[in-house]
Design an enzyme around this catalytic site. Structure first.
Site, mmCIF file in Angstrom:
data_model
loop_
_atom_site.group_PDB
_atom_site.id
_atom_site.type_symbol
_atom_site.label_atom_id
_atom_site.label_comp_id
_atom_site.label_asym_id
_atom_site.label_seq_id
_atom_site.Cartn_x
_atom_site.Cartn_y
_atom_site.Cartn_z
ATOM 1 N N ASP A 1 -7.277 -7.487 0.730
ATOM 2 C CA ASP A 1 -6.459 -7.794 1.901
ATOM 3 C C ASP A 1 -7.259 -7.435 3.132
ATOM 4 O O ASP A 1 -8.290 -6.751 3.036
ATOM 5 C CB ASP A 1 -5.165 -6.982 1.867
ATOM 6 C CG ASP A 1 -5.441 -5.500 2.007
ATOM 7 O OD1 ASP A 1 -5.457 -5.000 3.149
ATOM 8 O OD2 ASP A 1 -5.674 -4.825 0.975
ATOM 9 N N CYS B 1 -6.753 -27.903 6.488
ATOM 10 C CA CYS B 1 -5.524 -27.157 6.797
ATOM 11 C C CYS B 1 -4.583 -27.994 7.670
ATOM 12 O O CYS B 1 -4.984 -28.976 8.283
ATOM 13 C CB CYS B 1 -5.859 -25.823 7.472
ATOM 14 S SG CYS B 1 -6.082 -25.909 9.251
ATOM 15 N N ASP C 1 0.864 -1.175 0.000
ATOM 16 C CA ASP C 1 0.000 0.000 0.000
ATOM 17 C C ASP C 1 0.902 1.227 0.000
ATOM 18 O O ASP C 1 2.118 1.109 0.059
ATOM 19 C CB ASP C 1 -0.962 -0.030 1.183
ATOM 20 C CG ASP C 1 -0.226 0.085 2.502
ATOM 21 O OD1 ASP C 1 0.996 0.287 2.474
ATOM 22 O OD2 ASP C 1 -0.871 -0.025 3.545
ATOM 23 N N SER C 2 0.302 2.411 -0.071
ATOM 24 C CA SER C 2 1.107 3.612 -0.298
ATOM 25 C C SER C 2 1.542 4.315 0.978
ATOM 26 O O SER C 2 2.344 5.231 0.942
ATOM 27 C CB SER C 2 0.301 4.594 -1.137
ATOM 28 O OG SER C 2 -0.862 4.971 -0.423
ATOM 29 N N GLY D 1 -10.877 3.661 1.556
ATOM 30 C CA GLY D 1 -11.798 4.373 2.431
ATOM 31 C C GLY D 1 -12.411 3.455 3.466
ATOM 32 O O GLY D 1 -12.456 2.245 3.309
ATOM 33 N N ASP E 1 -2.659 8.385 -1.263
ATOM 34 C CA ASP E 1 -3.986 8.992 -1.101
ATOM 35 C C ASP E 1 -4.153 9.539 0.312
ATOM 36 O O ASP E 1 -3.306 9.330 1.177
ATOM 37 C CB ASP E 1 -5.087 7.960 -1.379
ATOM 38 C CG ASP E 1 -5.060 6.803 -0.368
ATOM 39 O OD1 ASP E 1 -3.993 6.560 0.222
ATOM 40 O OD2 ASP E 1 -6.102 6.164 -0.176
ATOM 41 N N GLN F 1 -11.623 6.860 -3.956
ATOM 42 C CA GLN F 1 -12.096 7.412 -2.685
ATOM 43 C C GLN F 1 -13.489 7.986 -2.893
ATOM 44 O O GLN F 1 -14.094 7.781 -3.927
ATOM 45 C CB GLN F 1 -11.122 8.495 -2.177
ATOM 46 C CG GLN F 1 -9.757 7.966 -1.772
ATOM 47 C CD GLN F 1 -9.785 7.067 -0.531
ATOM 48 O OE1 GLN F 1 -10.813 6.873 0.109
ATOM 49 N NE2 GLN F 1 -8.634 6.473 -0.208
ATOM 50 N N CYS G 1 -12.185 -29.088 7.431
ATOM 51 C CA CYS G 1 -11.054 -28.261 7.002
ATOM 52 C C CYS G 1 -9.824 -29.132 6.699
ATOM 53 O O CYS G 1 -9.513 -30.056 7.438
ATOM 54 C CB CYS G 1 -10.710 -27.248 8.081
ATOM 55 S SG CYS G 1 -9.458 -26.069 7.591
ATOM 56 N N CYS H 1 -5.884 -28.350 11.332
ATOM 57 C CA CYS H 1 -7.008 -29.279 11.541
ATOM 58 C C CYS H 1 -6.603 -30.733 11.264
ATOM 59 O O CYS H 1 -7.182 -31.650 11.834
ATOM 60 C CB CYS H 1 -8.196 -28.878 10.670
ATOM 61 S SG CYS H 1 -8.971 -27.341 11.221
ATOM 62 N N HIS I 1 -4.934 -21.906 10.280
ATOM 63 C CA HIS I 1 -6.330 -22.309 10.026
ATOM 64 C C HIS I 1 -7.128 -21.168 9.393
ATOM 65 O O HIS I 1 -7.801 -21.355 8.378
ATOM 66 C CB HIS I 1 -7.012 -22.779 11.312
ATOM 67 C CG HIS I 1 -8.494 -22.933 11.133
ATOM 68 N ND1 HIS I 1 -9.051 -24.038 10.517
ATOM 69 C CD2 HIS I 1 -9.531 -22.092 11.410
ATOM 70 C CE1 HIS I 1 -10.369 -23.870 10.439
ATOM 71 N NE2 HIS I 1 -10.674 -22.698 10.976
HETATM 72 ZN ZN LIG Z 1 -8.323 -25.836 9.641
#
Ligand SMILES: [Zn+2]
Length: 381
Positions: free
Chosen positions: A271, A320, A94-95, A220, A149, A193, A318, A323, A349
Site C-alpha cells: 500500500d 483509464c 493496519d494496526s 519501518g 508494533d 521491524q 493509458c 484518459c 488515472h
Molecule cells: Zn489514464
C-alpha cells in the site's frame, strides 16, 4: 465462508518475484497487487464504483483514524468498514502502531503495556494495547489485519531503536495470542521491524515464522524512503521469505522503481498513500511510451502552464476512464482551479496506472519475462 489462503502461480526463475493469489472471504487478490489506502474508509475523492473503475482489488483502512472517528461501535454495527463505505471486495487494516508513534500532536507515551496518546481531533486521551488493537481490528472486520508494533524513525538513537524492537516482538506475540483467543477468521500478519539492521530484521522475520502468522508485513521507515534503501532492506531477509505466505510491504515508497525492485525481492502486495496524494497535487504517472523514465520518476506535473491548451489525454497509452474521456487541458484547468472533480479524475488515472503496471508485472512473471519488463521500464533515458 471462503478461508484465507495463498497460492503461488508462477515463480520467476532468476529472482524472488512471483505471481500468486491471496484468497479471502471477500474475493481473490491476484498478486503482485497494489492496495489503495482508504485511511478514513474513503479512497480520497473516489467512491466504490470509481475504485472498481481503477481495477483495484483491495483497499486498506486505518485503525487509528477509524477508532477515533466514527468509532468502532458504529463500524461494528455495519459489520465492518467495508460495508460502512459500500465496498464489497477484500480489505486490509493496519494496526495503528505507525500513527500513534508518528502522527503530529498525538504525544505518544509508550510503555510495555501499550501506547497512550492524544487524539489529534479533540485531544482526548486513549490507550491502545496489542490486545485492544486486535479488538478494534475485529470490529473493522478487514480480511487481513496487522500485529501492533512500535516503528521508530531510522535516525532515532540506537538504544531507543533496540528497546522498540524488543517491545515490538513482545507486542506481536501478544497480538498473536489475543487473535487466537478471539478466534478471529481474519488473517493476522506479523510485521518485520529492525530498520536497516540485518541481524534484527532476520530475528524479527524468524520470530514471525516461528509463530506461524498467516502472512508477513514489512514495516519501518526504510521500506518507504527510496528504491535503493528499500532494496537494501529487503536484501537482508530475502532468502528467508517462505513460499507459503504472502508478503505485504507497508507504505512502500520509491515509485515505479521501488515497486519493481521490491517485487523482484519477493513482495506480493503493498500500500502507499503517495499514489493518491500526488494525484491531488497534479503529479501524474506516465508510461515509458509517454517518455516516462527512472530519471523523471515516470511522472510529470500537470499543473504546469504548458499543459494549459494540451488536447491530448494525460497518457497516450493509458486505458483509464480519465484518459479515455478527458484532455490534459481540462484536467489542468480543474486542478489549478481547485475543482474537486480534478482530484477525482487525477486519482483515477494514478491508481489505474499502478494497477496496469501490476497487471504487466504479473503477466511478465507468468511468461518468464520479468527481467525484460523491468529493463523496458528502468533502462531508458
Ligand atoms: Zn489514464
Amino acid at each position: 465462508m471462503k478461508k484465507f489462503g495463498f497460492k503461488i502461480i508462477k515463480k520467476d526463475e532468476k529472482t524472488k518475484a512471483r505471481s500468486a493469489v491471496i484468497h479471502t472471504a471477500h474475493g481473490d487478490i491476484k498478486t503482485p497487487a497494489f492496495s489503495p489506502v482508504a485511511t478514513k474508509a474513503s479512497v480520497k475523492s473516489l467512491d466504490p464504483n470509481d475504485i472498481k473503475l481503477t481495477k483495484s482489488q483491495v483497499v486498506l483502512g486505518n485503525t487509528y483514524h477509524l477508532y477515533l472517528r466514527p468509532g468502532t461501535k458504529i463500524i461494528d454495527d455495519f459489520g465492518g468498514f467495508a460495508p460502512f463505505m459500500g465496498w464489497s471486495g477484500p480489505t486490509i487494516t493496519d494496526s495503528g502502531g505507525y500513527q500513534v508513534s508518528f502522527l503530529r500532536g498525538v504525544k505518544p507515551k509508550i510503555t510495555d503495556k501499550g501506547a497512550t496518546f492524544r487524539s489529534h481531533i479533540d485531544g482526548s486521551k486513549h490507550l491502545i494495547t496489542p490486545e485492544s488493537s486486535m479488538e478494534i481490528q475485529k470490529s473493522l472486520n478487514a480480511d487481513i489485519i496487522m500485529a501492533f508494533d512500535q516503528p521508530l524513525p531510522s535516525n532515532a538513537p540506537e538504544k531507543k531503536k533496540k528497546e522498540a524492537f524488543i517491545r515490538t516482538l513482545k507486542w506481536e506475540e501478544r497480538s498473536f495470542l489475543h487473535w487466537k483467543k478471539i478466534k478471529s477468521t481474519q488473517a493476522l500478519f506479523g510485521i518485520v521491524q529492525g530498520d536497516l539492521d540485518k541481524d534484527l530484521r532476520r530475528e524479527s522475520l524468524k520470530f514471525i515464522l516461528d509463530f506461524d502468522f498467516p502472512g508477513i508485513a514489512l514495516g519501518g521507515e526504510s521500506i518507504g524512503v527510496s528504491p535503493q534503501i528499500t532494496s537494501q532492506t529487503l536484501d537482508t531477509i530475502v532468502d528467508l521469505l517462505p513460499d507459503d505466505k504472502p508478503v505485504h510491504a507497508l507504505g512502500l515508497g520509491g515509485g515505479v522503481e521501488g515497486i519493481l525492485e521490491s517485487i523482484e525481492r519477493g513482495v506480493d502486495i503493498f500500500d502507499n498513500t503517495s499514489v493518491t496524494r500526488m494525484a491531488r497535487t497534479g503529479l501524474l504517472f506516465i508510461y515509458p511510451e509517454d517518455g516516462g523514465t527512472r530519471q523523471n520518476k515516470f511522472r510529470y506535473d500537470l499543473t504546469k502552464s504548458k499543459f494549459k491548451d494540451n488536447k491530448n489525454p494525460i497518457s497516450k497509452v493509458c486505458n483509464c476512464y480519465t484518459c479515455q474521456n478527458f484532455s490534459s487541458s481540462y484536467i489542468h484547468h480543474l486542478l489549478v482551479s481547485n475543482e474537486i472533480l480534478g482530484a477525482r479524475l487525477a486519482t483515477i488515472h494514478n491508481i489505474t496506472f499502478i494497477n496496469n503496471l501490476m497487471d504487466k508485472i504479473r503477466n511478465s512473471i507468468e511468461n518468464s519475462e520479468f527481467q525484460v519488463l523491468k529493463s523496458h521500464w528502468l533502462n531508458r533515458s
